[in-house]
Design a protein around this motif. Structure first.
Motif, mmCIF file in Angstrom:
data_model
loop_
_atom_site.group_PDB
_atom_site.id
_atom_site.type_symbol
_atom_site.label_atom_id
_atom_site.label_comp_id
_atom_site.label_asym_id
_atom_site.label_seq_id
_atom_site.Cartn_x
_atom_site.Cartn_y
_atom_site.Cartn_z
ATOM 1 N N GLY A 429 30.046 40.663 39.903
ATOM 2 C CA GLY A 429 28.754 41.146 39.410
ATOM 3 C C GLY A 429 27.974 40.062 38.691
ATOM 4 N N ALA A 430 28.644 39.301 37.821
ATOM 5 C CA ALA A 430 27.973 38.242 37.070
ATOM 6 C C ALA A 430 27.597 37.069 37.968
ATOM 7 N N SER A 431 28.511 36.676 38.869
ATOM 8 C CA SER A 431 28.240 35.547 39.763
ATOM 9 C C SER A 431 27.046 35.826 40.664
ATOM 10 N N LEU A 481 26.681 50.424 45.610
ATOM 11 C CA LEU A 481 25.828 49.342 45.103
ATOM 12 C C LEU A 481 26.366 47.972 45.517
ATOM 13 N N PHE A 482 27.676 47.798 45.401
ATOM 14 C CA PHE A 482 28.276 46.530 45.818
ATOM 15 C C PHE A 482 28.046 46.285 47.315
ATOM 16 N N LEU A 483 28.259 47.319 48.134
ATOM 17 C CA LEU A 483 28.130 47.146 49.581
ATOM 18 C C LEU A 483 26.690 46.829 49.985
ATOM 19 N N CYS A 489 22.835 40.088 50.872
ATOM 20 C CA CYS A 489 23.200 38.660 50.812
ATOM 21 C C CYS A 489 23.625 38.139 52.179
ATOM 22 N N LEU A 490 24.407 38.945 52.913
ATOM 23 C CA LEU A 490 24.890 38.503 54.214
ATOM 24 C C LEU A 490 23.769 38.404 55.249
ATOM 25 N N LEU A 491 22.763 39.257 55.135
ATOM 26 C CA LEU A 491 21.653 39.234 56.085
ATOM 27 C C LEU A 491 20.848 37.940 56.011
ATOM 28 N N ILE A 573 30.140 38.230 50.755
ATOM 29 C CA ILE A 573 31.541 38.537 51.059
ATOM 30 C C ILE A 573 32.253 39.065 49.815
ATOM 31 N N LEU A 574 32.025 38.404 48.682
ATOM 32 C CA LEU A 574 32.661 38.847 47.438
ATOM 33 C C LEU A 574 32.190 40.238 47.031
ATOM 34 N N ALA A 575 30.887 40.508 47.210
ATOM 35 C CA ALA A 575 30.355 41.827 46.832
ATOM 36 C C ALA A 575 30.941 42.926 47.710
#
Length: 605
Positions: A429-431, A481-483, A489-491, A573-575
């Motif tokens: 979340g912070a990153s 929310l994460f997904l 980000c991935l898009l 990926i991390l999210a």
């Protein structure tokens, strides 16, 4: 959005004022009664209700204290402009171009060109520039006259020319933080995040010892002075030190003011004040680009931010001490005086002073002895080595208890799963939060518009998801929310770099969802953990968040050099991973909080 590593946990947590390292003594009173009193905040909350626990006084204090977050946000994000990287190219040794035409001609001749990257930023052609200069200085020359002096070999730059059309000067242009020294630019922001990490660990303890108001004043004055001094530094290293100091002090403002508010409002209002706390941080981010737009020199910008921070010195006249902290220190008369002021502002009538003092003091009598009494007893018990030995023993016992609490987080299977997933959620979340704020350079977005919109999207995010969180629950909301943030980000990987506004939209949409993620981490983690280790669990999770913040600038700068979408892909990926792992956690919405580790293990998830 305020990123406070020791942010107070929801209203069902232990008292936020009891943060000192100590080993509690067993109470002689009924343990169940004592436990319930501590859970509810003791008799102080009853006294606070008589004064009004969410009236005009509390709302004024909330606004006054959280106003400091505007300046904390400005300091936190200012490196986007202080260390912005202007367009630059190699300065050819021994050749000076005076006119715009000469600069353009020399650039075209000496700097390699790439269709995708444009002019090279780190190399130049190894031509015979002495001969070229004599030709170019004449009134008439032909291109073929230059061919014999040209070479296809390249050399690495040792100095650069920086375009000053956008920024008059930045840290990057003044200290040449480009090419092989690019990592030094990332360190500017990393030093700030390191200061937040250390400050968050230290300032809470100092405020417990010296008081909320006192330490807030010290932090406000020192941050103002440090901000002004930072504008006059003449070395890169000294600037890093000043950034660390500023962050250390801002961490104090973030931690202490949040705790102060939580100590003077009703439990039902703490969730609201906690979420609106981020409103001020987002406002500060949105204000910064307007200041930077008119001040294009990094020294003048830093000086302006420092001078603006002087507004916090008004806390000397406006900020009250926390009456709960005063009561915890046995200073009940001073606490009563403030509570009379609360009642007067809130239009309440209090019972007799004796009754109020009894309520304020009762929790103290049932719990620990007054600090003054403990100190006097310690002073009378012996001098020199004996006294020091007692203090050392108490600190050692406190540290041992803390270490045991830390180990409790991972000792048993269910606690281990909950803790490790929580650590990852906070880290991601912070990153992602700071990664998306500072990703404008990778997607070629206008820095002023990028930071402004990044701040604006926080404002609705802090409010909208309060209702969604209660309606659909913690786990599905956090996972979703994460997904969605990860998908945004991935898009970016599928969008060409020249489609600036599409990437701009995806970045800020991801930021909108991640802002809500980080706010909800505090609530979800505190509800997952048993009362015995709840504070230490939130604090440890927050430490992982700060570690992510320290690493993020290097991800943005170093991976962004390889490919503009690599940082956002990693964040995505991390999210997604964090979102999927959230499904392994239980739902906690409107459910009783676990009191012990055994209760958590019995739940089986």
């Amino acid at each position: 959005m305020a990123k406070d590593p020791t942010k107070a946990i929801p209203d069902h947590s232990a008292r936020s004022s009891d943060l000192e390292l100590s080993v509690s003594r067993p109470d002689e009173a009924d343990p169940e009664k004592t436990k319930q009193e501590r859970h509810n905040g003791g008799d102080f909350d009853e006294a606070l209700e008589l004064c009004g626990s969410w009236g005009l006084w509390q709302k004024l204090v909330f606004f006054i204290t959280d106003f400091s977050q505007v300046f904390c946000a400005i300091h936190a994000v200012s490196s986007a402009f202080l260390s912005a990287t202007p367009e630059h190219w190699c300065r050819v040794p021994g050749v000076n171009a005076e006119t715009t035409e000469q600069v353009s001609l020399l650039k075209n001749i000496s700097i390699p060109w790439d269709e995708e990257e444009g002019f090279s930023k780190c190399t130049y052609y190894d031509h015979n520039y002495t001969a070229l200069a004599s030709h170019l200085s004449g009134d008439s020359w032909q291109p073929e006259d230059l061919e014999e002096h040209l070479s296809n070999k390249t050399k690495t730059c040792s100095s650069w020319i920086f375009d000053d059309s956008v920024f008059q000067s930045t840290l990057v242009s003044e200290f040449n933080l480009v090419c092989g020294r690019r990592w030094m630019m990332a360190t500017v922001q990393a030093s700030y995040m390191s200061g937040l990490l250390v400050g968050s660990l230290v300032m809470g303890q100092l405020s417990d010892r010296f008081g909320r108001r006192t330490m807030t004043l010290y932090c406000a004055v020192a941050a103002t002075a440090a901000g002004i001094c930072a504008s006059f530094v003449n070395t890169y290293t000294f600037f890093l030190v000043m950034r660390f100091v500023i962050a250390f002090l801002c961490a104090g403002l973030m931690v202490i003011t949040f705790v102060l508010v939580s100590e003077v409002v009703s439990p039902s209002a703490r969730t609201l004040t906690g979420m609106l706390y981020a409103f001020f941080f987002g406002s500060g981010i949105a204000i910064l680009p307007g200041i930077a737009y008119f001040i294009r020199s990094w020294r003048n910008l830093e000086l302006t931010i420092g001078i603006m921070s002087a507004a916090l010195m008004s806390y000397y006249w406006l900020l009250p001490e926390s009456p709960r902290w005063l009561a915890s220190k046995g200073r009940t008369r001073e606490a009563l005086k403030i509570m009379k002021s609360i009642a007067k502002t809130n239009g309440r009538t209090l019972p007799s002073d004796e009754h109020m003092l009894a309520l304020i003091s009762r929790g103290r009598e049932q719990g620990q002895p007054k600090p003054e009494e403990s100190d006097n007893a310690a002073n009378q018990s012996g001098e020199g080595g004996a006294d020091e030995g007692e203090k050392a023993s108490r600190w050692f016992s406190g540290l041992t208890a803390m270490a045991k609490s830390q180990f409790t987080l991972i000792r048993t299977p269910v606690m281990r799963r909950r803790s490790l997933i929580s650590f990852l959620e906070w880290f991601v979340g912070a990153s992602v939060y700071y990664g998306l704020i500072f990703s404008g350079s990778n997607i070629k977005a206008d820095p002023f518009l990028m930071i402004f919109v990044s701040g604006v999207v926080e404002l609705p995010s802090t409010v909208i998801f309060i209702f969604i969180l209660d309606r659909f629950g913690r786990r599905p909301t956090m996972c979703g929310l994460f997904l969605v943030c990860g998908a945004c980000c991935l898009l970016i990987l599928a969008v060409p770099q020249d489609k600036i506004y599409i990437n701009f939209f995806l970045v800020n949409l991801g930021k909108f969802f991640d802002t809500a993620v980080f706010q909800q981490c505090y609530i979800y983690t505190s509800e997952l953990m048993p009362t015995s280790v709840r504070n230490i669990a939130v604090g440890t999770s927050s430490m992982f968040a700060r570690i992510g913040c320290v690493l993020t600038p290097y991800v943005i700068e170093l991976l962004g050099d390889i490919h503009y979408a690599f940082p956002s892909t990693l964040f995505g990926i991390l999210a997604v991973l964090a979102g999927l792992l959230t499904l392994l956690l239980p739902e906690t919405n409107k459910k009783p909080l676990p009191e012990t580790v055994d209760e958590v293990e019995a739940m089986g998830k």
